[in-house]
Design a protein around this motif. Structure first.
Motif, mmCIF file in Angstrom:
data_model
loop_
_atom_site.group_PDB
_atom_site.id
_atom_site.type_symbol
_atom_site.label_atom_id
_atom_site.label_comp_id
_atom_site.label_asym_id
_atom_site.label_seq_id
_atom_site.Cartn_x
_atom_site.Cartn_y
_atom_site.Cartn_z
ATOM 1 N N ILE A 374 78.538 70.179 40.924
ATOM 2 C CA ILE A 374 77.224 70.422 40.335
ATOM 3 C C ILE A 374 76.228 70.639 41.473
ATOM 4 N N ASN A 375 75.549 71.777 41.484
ATOM 5 C CA ASN A 375 74.686 72.134 42.602
ATOM 6 C C ASN A 375 73.309 71.491 42.443
ATOM 7 N N ASP A 376 73.172 70.312 43.018
ATOM 8 C CA ASP A 376 71.880 69.624 42.972
ATOM 9 C C ASP A 376 71.045 69.869 44.225
ATOM 10 N N LEU A 377 71.545 70.742 45.138
ATOM 11 C CA LEU A 377 70.767 71.061 46.333
ATOM 12 C C LEU A 377 69.662 72.063 46.037
ATOM 13 N N ASP A 378 69.962 73.101 45.225
ATOM 14 C CA ASP A 378 68.924 74.072 44.869
ATOM 15 C C ASP A 378 69.078 74.592 43.434
ATOM 16 N N GLY A 380 71.449 76.016 42.050
ATOM 17 C CA GLY A 380 72.144 77.299 41.981
ATOM 18 C C GLY A 380 73.480 77.163 41.280
ATOM 19 N N LEU A 381 74.397 78.088 41.562
ATOM 20 C CA LEU A 381 75.715 78.079 40.930
ATOM 21 C C LEU A 381 76.501 76.823 41.317
ATOM 22 N N PRO A 382 77.376 76.343 40.426
ATOM 23 C CA PRO A 382 78.326 75.304 40.842
ATOM 24 C C PRO A 382 79.098 75.788 42.065
ATOM 25 N N PHE A 383 79.436 74.873 42.964
ATOM 26 C CA PHE A 383 80.029 75.266 44.251
ATOM 27 C C PHE A 383 81.478 74.814 44.354
ATOM 28 N N TRP A 384 82.328 75.748 44.813
ATOM 29 C CA TRP A 384 83.694 75.417 45.207
ATOM 30 C C TRP A 384 84.062 76.287 46.403
ATOM 31 N N PRO A 385 84.608 75.708 47.493
ATOM 32 C CA PRO A 385 84.818 76.504 48.711
ATOM 33 C C PRO A 385 85.923 77.552 48.573
ATOM 34 N N CYS A 392 81.326 73.998 58.217
ATOM 35 C CA CYS A 392 80.763 74.750 57.087
ATOM 36 C C CYS A 392 81.843 75.078 56.059
ATOM 37 N N LEU A 393 81.485 74.935 54.795
ATOM 38 C CA LEU A 393 82.292 75.472 53.704
ATOM 39 C C LEU A 393 81.521 76.646 53.121
ATOM 40 N N TYR A 394 82.241 77.674 52.657
ATOM 41 C CA TYR A 394 81.531 78.802 52.057
ATOM 42 C C TYR A 394 82.218 79.267 50.781
ATOM 43 N N MET A 395 81.396 79.762 49.865
ATOM 44 C CA MET A 395 81.866 80.308 48.588
ATOM 45 C C MET A 395 81.378 81.748 48.478
#
Length: 437
Positions: A374-378, A380-385, A392-395
């Motif tokens: 659950i993207n509680d940073l901004d 935005g979209l749910p995050f999965w790497p 760093c992880l990136y999606m």
């Protein structure tokens, strides 16, 4: 007199030819046998990642539990999607491999094509997209290439894979004409065609070792770039399955955590132990993944067919907070995009599991329409790497999907995200690399 002059000339040519041949023989490198004795470092206990138990009670997690910062980079269009990204130290920039092209990406400036050009079949496509290694000390790029020509591109016959070394970053970003695989760059041939390239760095490479008829490897072998055998590791005991049995079973992923530049974390195929290569002669078992009865066991295979319900690892990433395991279960509910299609630019998964290092527990994320943290940073979209570089992880996501799914909350923390989505210069066909650290 003329006869003597002719004789002297012939002798001179022969001496020159002989001298050249002797010089060539002197510089020709003859690879050596194993130089080191294998060490399996078991000084620290192997941590158990219990996927079976986690699957019994899925739990949602927030992105802030594994990261504290999020950034967005546009990384090209649908024709060439990112298969690998490398963070450049202290620059706020990344190099991305949009197979078969390489780009330099930095926020606020247009993306720039890296000065190396190779067609898709020129790359070593058995590397799961991990075709590049960036040496932070020299800023030189090492690339894994297939050695194929236009004549051998389909069969690979008589082609010898090699590692090429490119000039420093500043040179590659300013040259006016491209380097090609055929260019006079530094090249190091791998030579052993039966084994699979597991990973490489600026100091050497590692092959996954197969026996003559085996379809699964029993260990790894390390080499320096000159092809000298440094060390052989036997990581499996007992009888191995034949190639006829394993052809349809997928390989697990190899990945780097570039913070430890010459360290490589890996799983050899059909294994449940995650290892780290600490140096050319030291392997450390880090994690044991427990699947229980749903695990993929070769002894249960018939005619190379995987039974329904079996589960195995497809992606594996790591940062200081956790391990991120993308799993696939035969017959399971697939994770698809916003219109119900499988993603074409990354592996299809059915489950997402996380091992939280500080807590020492494994969590299975709940199944649902929008899977991931659950993207509680901004908001935005749910995050999965979909990949990692250093910490760093990136999606990867398309701009279209983001514009359709991101809910505008009115929160100030969405400012940078909405600036990207509302930018008219960011086109629907573009992909976005969402980076968290």
């Amino acid at each position: 007199m003329k006869k003597h002059l002719f004789t002297i000339s012939i002798l001179s040519v022969l001496l020159l030819a002989t001298g050249c041949k002797q010089t060539e023989e002197k510089v020709r490198h003859i690879p050596t046998a194993p130089q080191m004795k294998a060490r399996i470092d078991r000084s620290e206990p192997v941590k158990t990642v219990d996927v079976e138990q986690a699957a019994e009670n899925p739990v949602p997690l927030k992105l802030s539990q594994i990261a504290s910062k999020i950034e967005y980079y546009t990384v090209g269009d649908a024709r060439f999607t990112v298969t690998q990204a490398i963070e450049l130290p202290d620059s706020g920039a990344f190099i991305t491999f949009n197979n078969p092209r390489i780009y330099y990406r930095k926020q606020g400036i247009p993306s720039k094509r890296y000065g190396f050009k190779a067609l898709a079949y020129k790359w070593n496509n058995e590397m799961n997209g991990q075709n590049m290694f960036y040496d932070k000390k020299t800023t030189r790029m090492y690339v894994a290439l297939s050695g194929k020509t236009q004549e051998t591109r389909k069969t690979g016959t008589d082609s010898i894979p090699f590692i090429g070394v490119l000039p420093p970053l500043d040179t590659m970003l300013t040259i006016k004409s491209y380097f090609f695989p055929e260019s006079p760059i530094e090249k190091y041939q791998l030579g052993r065609r039966g084994d699979r390239l597991l990973g490489f760095s600026s100091t050497g490479y590692t092959l996954c070792s197969y026996r003559e008829t085996a379809g699964e490897p029993d260990g790894i072998t390390t080499f320096n770039l000159q092809g000298d055998t440094l060390c052989k590791f036997r990581l499996k005991e007992g009888k191995l399955a034949p190639r006829t049995m394993t052809d349809s079973i997928p390989f697990f992923q190899t990945f780097y955590w570039n913070t430890g530049q010459d360290k490589m974390t890996f799983m050899i195929p059909y294994c449940d132990t995650v290892y780290q290569l600490r140096d050319p002669q030291t392997v450390t078992p880090l994690y044991a993944i427990r699947y229980g009865e749903q695990g993929l066991h070769l002894k249960e295979m018939k005619d190379a067919k995987i039974p329904e319900g079996k589960i195995w690892l497809k992606t594996f990433y790591e940062n200081p907070k956790g391990l991120f395991m993308g799993l696939y279960q035969k017959g399971g509910r697939k994770i698809v995009d916003w219109i119900g299609w499988e993603y074409t630019y990354k592996p299809t998964l059915t489950h997402q599991a996380v091992y939280l290092k500080e807590e020492g527990r494994t969590v299975m994320l709940p199944a649902g329409k929008n899977r991931g943290f659950i993207n509680d940073l901004d908001d935005g979209l749910p995050f999965w790497p979909d990949g990692q570089t250093d910490d760093c992880l990136y999606m990867l996501r398309t701009v279209t999907e983001m514009r359709e799914l991101v809910k505008r909350t009115g929160s100030p923390k969405q400012k940078k995200l909405l600036e990207l989505l509302d930018n008219p210069k960011v086109f629907e066909r573009d992909y976005v690399m969402i980076v968290v650290r």
